[in-house]
Design an enzyme around this catalytic site. Structure first.
Site, PDB file in Angstrom:
ATOM      1  N   HIS A  37       0.809  -1.224   0.000  1.00 15.42           N
ATOM      2  CA  HIS A  37       0.000   0.000   0.000  1.00 15.42           C
ATOM      3  C   HIS A  37       0.841   1.273   0.000  1.00 15.42           C
ATOM      4  CE1 HIS A  37      -3.783  -2.108   0.287  1.00 15.42           C
ATOM      5  NE2 HIS A  37      -3.404  -2.753   1.380  1.00 15.42           N
ATOM      6  N   ARG A  62       7.130  -5.512   3.323  1.00 19.10           N
ATOM      7  CA  ARG A  62       5.807  -6.096   3.083  1.00 19.10           C
ATOM      8  C   ARG A  62       5.654  -6.120   1.568  1.00 19.10           C
ATOM      9  NH1 ARG A  62      -0.231  -5.050   4.421  1.00 19.10           N
ATOM     10  NH2 ARG A  62       0.143  -2.853   4.057  1.00 19.10           N
ATOM     11  N   ASP A  76      16.867 -10.181  -2.148  1.00 23.93           N
ATOM     12  CA  ASP A  76      18.142  -9.847  -2.794  1.00 23.93           C
ATOM     13  C   ASP A  76      18.503  -8.381  -2.556  1.00 23.93           C
ATOM     14  OD1 ASP A  76      18.338 -12.416  -3.720  1.00 23.93           O
ATOM     15  OD2 ASP A  76      17.703 -11.947  -5.779  1.00 23.93           O
ATOM     16  N   GLU A 138      -5.749 -12.119   7.264  1.00 24.74           N
ATOM     17  CA  GLU A 138      -6.654 -10.967   7.129  1.00 24.74           C
ATOM     18  C   GLU A 138      -7.830 -11.264   6.208  1.00 24.74           C
ATOM     19  OE1 GLU A 138      -4.383  -7.629   5.530  1.00 24.74           O
ATOM     20  OE2 GLU A 138      -3.340  -8.893   4.100  1.00 24.74           O
ATOM     21  N   ASP A 164      -8.236  -5.253   6.904  1.00 27.45           N
ATOM     22  CA  ASP A 164      -8.828  -6.268   6.042  1.00 27.45           C
ATOM     23  C   ASP A 164      -9.574  -7.308   6.871  1.00 27.45           C
ATOM     24  OD1 ASP A 164      -8.290  -5.526   3.321  1.00 27.45           O
ATOM     25  OD2 ASP A 164      -6.171  -5.795   3.777  1.00 27.45           O
TER      26      ASP A 164
HETATM   27  C1  3PY Z   1      -4.512  -4.268   7.228  1.00 29.29           C
HETATM   28  O1  3PY Z   1      -4.826  -3.713   8.277  1.00 29.29           O
HETATM   29  O2  3PY Z   1      -5.299  -4.933   6.533  1.00 29.29           O
HETATM   30  C2  3PY Z   1      -3.137  -4.165   6.755  1.00 29.29           C
HETATM   31  O3  3PY Z   1      -2.774  -4.856   5.836  1.00 29.29           O
HETATM   32  C3  3PY Z   1      -2.246  -3.159   7.398  1.00 29.29           C
HETATM   33  O4  3PY Z   1      -1.652  -2.351   6.439  1.00 29.29           O
HETATM   34 MG    MG Z   2      -4.336  -5.664   4.670  1.00 31.17          MG
END
Ligand code: 3PY
Ligand code: MG
Length: 255
Positions: A37, A62, A76, A138, A164
């Protein structure tokens, strides 16, 4: 974390090497470059990791998705941890491990360009043991398959994306997550991670949420990304300057 210590994690969304440096020096044990994100791509991620190298923080990425090419490239480039979004099944967890671990634990291709510089000439000998791999939980499917995901060899822990998670449970994203279904599911994920002897991390929108999660026993708590920290500090400065009646509440977004 292996010593049983709870850690704090910074989060980078702005695509700035300077903010990477600032966050790296702020006192977090790790700082995560958010390629899902965050407002940047690989060509900005690389100098952000280089900026983090000049700080005491452990660099984590991430990744935007469970894509072996992206995961291997991030490692890498010098990431010492991977947080992978939306892991739904044991099969997906295995795919993640396969990309993040060298033989005999996985199938990561050899070419650790920055890893060698950052980790040293013996990088290969330690990479499998030192690189932390978090599968994000999530989604409804991820919750249903939590035990199988946690049982996957090579997954060090799970990382909760509460926004999420809230959405998939019919609740709202945000910063406090008081909906009982979300509260219970987060507690359940933490308890199952503990039962499997694996780490559990969580994204928090701010320090207050992070304090609550630390007290709850999470191994790694993220304390909001640098963009939201900047926004709340700016709002607070305006409020202070205007003394009252600014109309700004200083709250932070869920992400
Ligand atoms: C979420 O809260 O879904 C995340 O992935 C945090 O960025
Ligand atoms: Mg998320």
């Amino acid at each position: 974390m292996l010593a049983g210590e709870r850690t704090t994690n910074g989060w980078l969304a702005l695509g700035s090497t300077f903010s990477a440096e600032i966050m790296g020096h702020a006192g977090f044990e790790s700082v995560t470059v958010d390629c899902q994100h965050g407002m940047f791509d690989f060509h900005q991620m690389l100098p952000m990791l280089q900026a983090l190298s000049a700080t005491p923080a452990t660099p984590i990425v991430r990744v935007p998705w469970n894509d072996p090419a992206i995961i291997m490239h991030a490692l890498d480039a010098g990431a010492y941890g991977i947080i992978c979004p939306m892991i739904n099944t044991a099969q997906e967890a295995k795919k993640l491990v396969h990309a993040a671990r060298y033989e005999p634990l996985g199938g990561r291709s050899y070419g650790p360009a920055r890893g060698l510089l950052y980790g040293g000439a013996d990088y290969f000998e330690h990479a499998n043991a030192e690189i932390v791999v978090f599968a994000m939980i999530e989604t409804r499917e991820g919750i249903a398959n939590l035990d199988e995901i946690l049982s996957t060899s090579g997954v060090d822990g799970v990382y909760i994306g509460p926004n999420d998670l809230a959405l998939c449970l019919g609740a709202k994203p945000g910063s406090d997550f008081t909906d009982q279904r979300v509260v219970d599911t987060i507690a359940h994920i933490l308890a199952r991670a503990r039962a499997h002897g694996k780490f559990c991390g969580i994204f928090c929108a701010n320090g207050a949420a992070g304090a609550k999660r630390r007290a709850q026993g999470f191994d790694l708590v993220t304390l909001g990304h640098e963009g939201s920290l900047l926004a709340s500090a700016a709002k607070a400065a305006i409020e202070t300057a205007l003394a009252s009646g600014s109309g700004l509440d200083g709250s932070q977004s869920g992400y």
